[in-house]
Design an enzyme around this catalytic site. Structure first.
Site, PDB file in Angstrom:
ATOM      1  N   LYS A   1      13.394  76.188  93.972  1.00 52.62           N
ATOM      2  CA  LYS A   1      12.066  76.409  93.374  1.00 52.62           C
ATOM      3  C   LYS A   1      11.365  75.075  93.160  1.00 52.62           C
ATOM      4  CE  LYS A   1      12.650  77.235  88.816  1.00 52.62           C
ATOM      5  NZ  LYS A   1      12.182  76.031  88.122  1.00 52.62           N
TER       6      LYS A   1
ATOM      7  N   CYS B   1      16.998  76.462  90.368  1.00 54.74           N
ATOM      8  CA  CYS B   1      16.111  75.314  90.176  1.00 54.74           C
ATOM      9  C   CYS B   1      15.775  74.545  91.454  1.00 54.74           C
ATOM     10  CB  CYS B   1      16.735  74.368  89.157  1.00 54.74           C
ATOM     11  SG  CYS B   1      16.639  75.058  87.507  1.00 54.74           S
TER      12      CYS B   1
ATOM     13  N   GLU C   1      13.319  70.412  80.713  1.00 57.92           N
ATOM     14  CA  GLU C   1      14.760  70.573  80.451  1.00 57.92           C
ATOM     15  C   GLU C   1      15.536  70.015  81.636  1.00 57.92           C
ATOM     16  OE1 GLU C   1      14.978  73.894  83.420  1.00 57.92           O
ATOM     17  OE2 GLU C   1      16.621  72.795  82.472  1.00 57.92           O
TER      18      GLU C   1
ATOM     19  N   ASP D   1      12.219  87.505  73.170  1.00 56.42           N
ATOM     20  CA  ASP D   1      12.285  87.893  74.582  1.00 56.42           C
ATOM     21  C   ASP D   1      11.633  89.266  74.722  1.00 56.42           C
ATOM     22  OD1 ASP D   1      14.288  86.732  77.066  1.00 56.42           O
ATOM     23  OD2 ASP D   1      13.349  88.700  77.256  1.00 56.42           O
TER      24      ASP D   1
ATOM     25  N   PHE E   1      27.234  64.094  93.251  1.00 55.13           N
ATOM     26  CA  PHE E   1      26.297  64.678  94.222  1.00 55.13           C
ATOM     27  C   PHE E   1      26.456  64.077  95.606  1.00 55.13           C
ATOM     28  CE2 PHE E   1      23.266  67.748  92.496  1.00 55.13           C
ATOM     29  CZ  PHE E   1      23.856  67.885  91.248  1.00 55.13           C
TER      30      PHE E   1
ATOM     31  N   LEU F   1      18.944  70.902  82.127  1.00 52.47           N
ATOM     32  CA  LEU F   1      20.204  71.616  81.887  1.00 52.47           C
ATOM     33  C   LEU F   1      20.823  72.031  83.215  1.00 52.47           C
ATOM     34  CD1 LEU F   1      18.975  73.990  79.011  1.00 52.47           C
ATOM     35  CD2 LEU F   1      19.896  71.669  78.801  1.00 52.47           C
ATOM     36  N   ARG F   2      22.103  71.695  83.425  1.00 51.49           N
ATOM     37  CA  ARG F   2      22.823  72.199  84.595  1.00 51.49           C
ATOM     38  C   ARG F   2      23.503  73.502  84.199  1.00 51.49           C
ATOM     39  NH1 ARG F   2      27.175  67.990  85.141  1.00 51.49           N
ATOM     40  NH2 ARG F   2      26.650  67.839  82.923  1.00 51.49           N
TER      41      ARG F   2
ATOM     42  N   ASN G   1      15.143  66.366  90.223  1.00 47.33           N
ATOM     43  CA  ASN G   1      15.792  67.458  90.962  1.00 47.33           C
ATOM     44  C   ASN G   1      15.634  67.284  92.466  1.00 47.33           C
ATOM     45  OD1 ASN G   1      16.883  68.774  88.849  1.00 47.33           O
ATOM     46  ND2 ASN G   1      15.687  70.646  89.062  1.00 47.33           N
TER      47      ASN G   1
HETATM   48  C1  UDX Z   1      13.588  79.760  83.989  1.00 46.86           C
HETATM   49  C2  UDX Z   1      13.526  78.781  85.141  1.00 46.86           C
HETATM   50  O1  UDX Z   1      14.741  78.908  85.884  1.00 46.86           O
HETATM   51  C3  UDX Z   1      13.424  77.389  84.614  1.00 46.86           C
HETATM   52  O2  UDX Z   1      13.205  76.469  85.693  1.00 46.86           O
HETATM   53  C4  UDX Z   1      12.244  77.289  83.699  1.00 46.86           C
HETATM   54  O3  UDX Z   1      12.211  75.946  83.191  1.00 46.86           O
HETATM   55  C5  UDX Z   1      12.423  78.278  82.550  1.00 46.86           C
HETATM   56  O4  UDX Z   1      12.512  79.609  83.080  1.00 46.86           O
HETATM   57  P1  UDX Z   1      15.761  80.645  83.007  1.00 46.86           P
HETATM   58  O5  UDX Z   1      16.076  80.600  81.571  1.00 46.86           O
HETATM   59  O6  UDX Z   1      16.820  80.483  84.035  1.00 46.86           O
HETATM   60  O7  UDX Z   1      14.727  79.502  83.246  1.00 46.86           O
HETATM   61  O8  UDX Z   1      14.984  82.025  83.280  1.00 46.86           O
HETATM   62  P2  UDX Z   1      15.647  83.457  83.125  1.00 46.86           P
HETATM   63  O9  UDX Z   1      17.122  83.336  82.999  1.00 46.86           O
HETATM   64  O10 UDX Z   1      15.032  84.281  84.179  1.00 46.86           O
HETATM   65  O11 UDX Z   1      15.098  83.948  81.679  1.00 46.86           O
HETATM   66  C6  UDX Z   1      13.741  84.021  81.400  1.00 46.86           C
HETATM   67  C7  UDX Z   1      13.612  84.958  80.190  1.00 46.86           C
HETATM   68  O12 UDX Z   1      12.255  84.968  79.728  1.00 46.86           O
HETATM   69  C8  UDX Z   1      13.961  86.419  80.531  1.00 46.86           C
HETATM   70  O13 UDX Z   1      14.933  86.872  79.626  1.00 46.86           O
HETATM   71  C9  UDX Z   1      12.627  87.170  80.350  1.00 46.86           C
HETATM   72  O14 UDX Z   1      12.829  88.487  79.822  1.00 46.86           O
HETATM   73  C10 UDX Z   1      11.937  86.287  79.329  1.00 46.86           C
HETATM   74  N1  UDX Z   1      10.480  86.388  79.273  1.00 46.86           N
HETATM   75  C11 UDX Z   1       9.733  86.275  80.418  1.00 46.86           C
HETATM   76  C12 UDX Z   1       9.863  86.561  78.015  1.00 46.86           C
HETATM   77  O15 UDX Z   1      10.532  86.673  77.000  1.00 46.86           O
HETATM   78  N2  UDX Z   1       8.505  86.595  77.929  1.00 46.86           N
HETATM   79  C13 UDX Z   1       7.720  86.495  79.039  1.00 46.86           C
HETATM   80  O16 UDX Z   1       6.489  86.549  78.889  1.00 46.86           O
HETATM   81  C14 UDX Z   1       8.346  86.327  80.322  1.00 46.86           C
HETATM   82  C1  UDX Z   2      20.141  71.427  88.542  1.00 50.54           C
HETATM   83  C2  UDX Z   2      20.087  70.010  87.977  1.00 50.54           C
HETATM   84  O1  UDX Z   2      21.362  69.397  88.106  1.00 50.54           O
HETATM   85  C3  UDX Z   2      19.693  70.073  86.496  1.00 50.54           C
HETATM   86  O2  UDX Z   2      19.577  68.754  85.984  1.00 50.54           O
HETATM   87  C4  UDX Z   2      18.346  70.770  86.394  1.00 50.54           C
HETATM   88  O3  UDX Z   2      17.923  70.862  85.046  1.00 50.54           O
HETATM   89  C5  UDX Z   2      18.450  72.186  86.968  1.00 50.54           C
HETATM   90  O4  UDX Z   2      18.896  72.116  88.333  1.00 50.54           O
HETATM   91  P1  UDX Z   2      21.771  73.477  88.562  1.00 50.54           P
HETATM   92  O5  UDX Z   2      20.672  74.193  89.265  1.00 50.54           O
HETATM   93  O6  UDX Z   2      22.531  74.180  87.487  1.00 50.54           O
HETATM   94  O7  UDX Z   2      21.166  72.117  87.886  1.00 50.54           O
HETATM   95  O8  UDX Z   2      22.816  73.092  89.688  1.00 50.54           O
HETATM   96  P2  UDX Z   2      23.539  71.719  90.148  1.00 50.54           P
HETATM   97  O9  UDX Z   2      24.799  71.575  89.412  1.00 50.54           O
HETATM   98  O10 UDX Z   2      22.577  70.601  90.110  1.00 50.54           O
HETATM   99  O11 UDX Z   2      23.853  72.068  91.679  1.00 50.54           O
HETATM  100  C6  UDX Z   2      22.747  72.393  92.501  1.00 50.54           C
HETATM  101  C7  UDX Z   2      23.272  72.767  93.880  1.00 50.54           C
HETATM  102  O12 UDX Z   2      23.811  71.614  94.512  1.00 50.54           O
HETATM  103  C8  UDX Z   2      24.381  73.811  93.839  1.00 50.54           C
HETATM  104  O13 UDX Z   2      24.178  74.750  94.881  1.00 50.54           O
HETATM  105  C9  UDX Z   2      25.635  73.002  94.096  1.00 50.54           C
HETATM  106  O14 UDX Z   2      26.660  73.745  94.750  1.00 50.54           O
HETATM  107  C10 UDX Z   2      25.100  71.919  95.029  1.00 50.54           C
HETATM  108  N1  UDX Z   2      25.928  70.697  95.028  1.00 50.54           N
HETATM  109  C11 UDX Z   2      26.018  69.938  93.888  1.00 50.54           C
HETATM  110  C12 UDX Z   2      26.562  70.324  96.210  1.00 50.54           C
HETATM  111  O15 UDX Z   2      26.486  71.024  97.230  1.00 50.54           O
HETATM  112  N2  UDX Z   2      27.285  69.168  96.227  1.00 50.54           N
HETATM  113  C13 UDX Z   2      27.400  68.367  95.111  1.00 50.54           C
HETATM  114  O16 UDX Z   2      28.069  67.316  95.186  1.00 50.54           O
HETATM  115  C14 UDX Z   2      26.759  68.775  93.908  1.00 50.54           C
END
Ligand code: UDX
Ligand code: UDX
Length: 418
Positions: A262, A259, A144, A31, A248, A146-147, A207
């Site tokens: 975006k 997610c 991925e 990172d 859902f 991942l929730r 998604n």
């Molecule tokens: C994000 C998006 O949410 C997801 O949809 C995508 O598939 C992967 O990137 P997430 O793990 O939630 O996933 O991102 P975040 O929690 O912001 O962490 C990204 C990490 O990457 C940060 O720690 C940042 O410092 C690091 N990073 C970013 C690097 O190590 N190198 C880089 O060049 C840019």
């Molecule tokens: C989601 C997808 O589930 C996961 O597969 C993907 O990899 C990343 O995006 P996440 O973003 O962690 O995961 O959230 P999720 O649990 O899916 O909920 C998304 C939004 O929907 C949240 O704001 C949640 O509050 C809302 N939600 C979910 C509802 O309002 N009602 C429901 O019944 C379920």
């Protein structure tokens, strides 16, 4: 077992690194955030993910997992490089791939000729194909699913593994895709090996379908309120059709997180770019945008003029079970309420600092002190267990707006609330 480099130690990268180590692979996780790397090297995990800290500690102790600063050390001496850096929403709603491209630039120079570059970050369909044209090593897509709050479980017990390879079905990248799918063999999950555009599209398609389902149920809830139907009974009736199912179908203040907003925006941007009028997806996003205004309307109808009204918000994160405030609908509602002059206190089990216009307190009771009304915005189970007569004693107001249908309506009514 393989040697794996993971670039990016966020929700996605850290879960990927810790779980691959758990599956027996040797993993180096990089990172660019120095504080994050040193904390992780001490098994201090910031994310609120069950079991993740334990897996990181196990990986460090077994020597199968280590953390490094800067992307480069994770790019050499490994058989696979997993790119897990952010793909945030760009200025026009498209996916910003600058982090991914920056890592791939470094990878081109550092990565060995037989090493497979795996794009796990969520990227628009066609990205891997375009990248493969300028990178000598094999590049595949492995999205991925991942929730947040379930990331470790979703990685170690996935419902499916999807890997996509650019180019012809019998090309070298296809062998690389099969090798990537084999890394997950310890999970026992079904694996789909396809072309890269299809693999990338599975993530957006899934998604956006879930987001569409939620916008549908949120609009249905509004209609039910107007015609005197009960959305909980309606969705229960729907869920007994096994083609619909029960997941859902919970109405809420809108969908958020890092997610859905975006990915819906990026897929719509892709459709617009190639001249497809994906009106169903546009309406899904539009409905979700209006949900925060709809909640504010319900609050205004319940407590009267918002200027000067004291409101206690229960729940600030985008959903229960996580500490993530990214694109939280609760905060969108808070901003709109504050813009109309409401005075906001808030409580959330995973939020300790003030958030925007919300003064965060240490308990629901403290937030409700002297409040005219309570607004439940995140479905933390403990909110359903609150002692409502205690709250009634502390509050001049007797109004609750429960945007998650979480509270026991009879108990709340007994305590004198509407
Ligand atoms: C994000 C998006 O949410 C997801 O949809 C995508 O598939 C992967 O990137 P997430 O793990 O939630 O996933 O991102 P975040 O929690 O912001 O962490 C990204 C990490 O990457 C940060 O720690 C940042 O410092 C690091 N990073 C970013 C690097 O190590 N190198 C880089 O060049 C840019
Ligand atoms: C989601 C997808 O589930 C996961 O597969 C993907 O990899 C990343 O995006 P996440 O973003 O962690 O995961 O959230 P999720 O649990 O899916 O909920 C998304 C939004 O929907 C949240 O704001 C949640 O509050 C809302 N939600 C979910 C509802 O309002 N009602 C429901 O019944 C379920």
């Amino acid at each position: 077992m393989a040697r794996i480099g993971v670039v990016g130690a966020g929700y996605v990268g850290l879960t990927t690194a810790a779980c691959f180590a758990r599956l027996g692979h040797t993993v180096v996780c990089a990172d660019v955030d120095e504080a994050k790397v040193s904390a992780l090297s001490r098994a201090e995990v910031g994310a609120h993910e069950p079991r993740l800290a334990e897996l990181v500690a196990d990986g460090l102790a077994s020597g199968r997992l280590r953390f490094v600063l800067g992307n480069r050390p994770a790019l050499s001496g490994v058989d696979f490089v997993f790119v897990c850096v952010p793909t945030p929403t760009g200025p026009d709603g498209e996916a910003d791939l600058s982090f991914v491209h920056a890592v791939l630039e470094e990878a081109r120079e550092e990565v060995g000729p037989d090493c497979v570059i795996v794009i796990k970050s969520t990227v628009p369909a066609g990205t891997t194909e375009r990248v493969a044209a300028v990178v000598d090593q094999p590049v595949v897509s492995n999205p991925e699913f991942l929730r947040e709050g379930h990331a470790v479980d979703d990685f170690l017990r996935p419902q499916r593994v999807v890997v996509g390879a650019p180019g012809p079905r019998d090309g070298g990248a296809r062998d690389a895709a099969v090798r990537v799918a084999e890394l997950y063999e310890g999970t026992g999950a079904p694996a789909i090996v396809t072309d890269s555009a299809s693999a990338e599209m599975v993530k957006y398609a899934s998604n956006c379908f879930l987001a569409m389902r939620l916008s549908y149920v949120n609009s249905l809830a509004e209609l039910c309120e107007r015609v005197g139907a009960d959305i909980s009974d309606v969705t229960e009736g729907m869920s007994l059709d096994d083609r619909i199912g029960s997941a859902f179908l919970e109405p809420g203040p809108g969908w958020g997180g890092s997610c859905f907003p975006k990915d819906t925006s990026a897929l719509l941007s892709t459709a617009d770019a190639v001249g497809v009028d994906f009106s169903l997806l546009r309406a899904t996003i539009g409905t979700n945008r209006r949900q925060a205004e709809r909640v504010v309307g319900l609050v205004r109808d319940a407590v009267g003029p918002l200027r000067g009204a004291r409101l206690a918000l229960l729940g600030l994160t985008f959903k229960a079970g996580t500490d993530d405030l990214r694109d939280s609908p609760a905060l969108a509602v808070a901003e709109l309420l504050a813009a109309e002059g409401a005075v906001l206190t808030g409580f959330d089990p995973c939020v300790a600092r003030d958030c925007g216009p919300v003064r965060v307190t240490g308990s629901a009771e403290a937030a409700a002190e002297a409040a005219d009304g309570v607004v439940v915005l995140t479905e933390w189970p403990e909110f359903a267990e609150l002692d409502w007569s205690d709250l009634a004693a502390a509050m001049p107001g007797r109004v609750i707006v429960d945007t998650r249908n979480l509270l026991p309506a009879d108990k709340v009514a007994e305590a004198g609330f509407r």
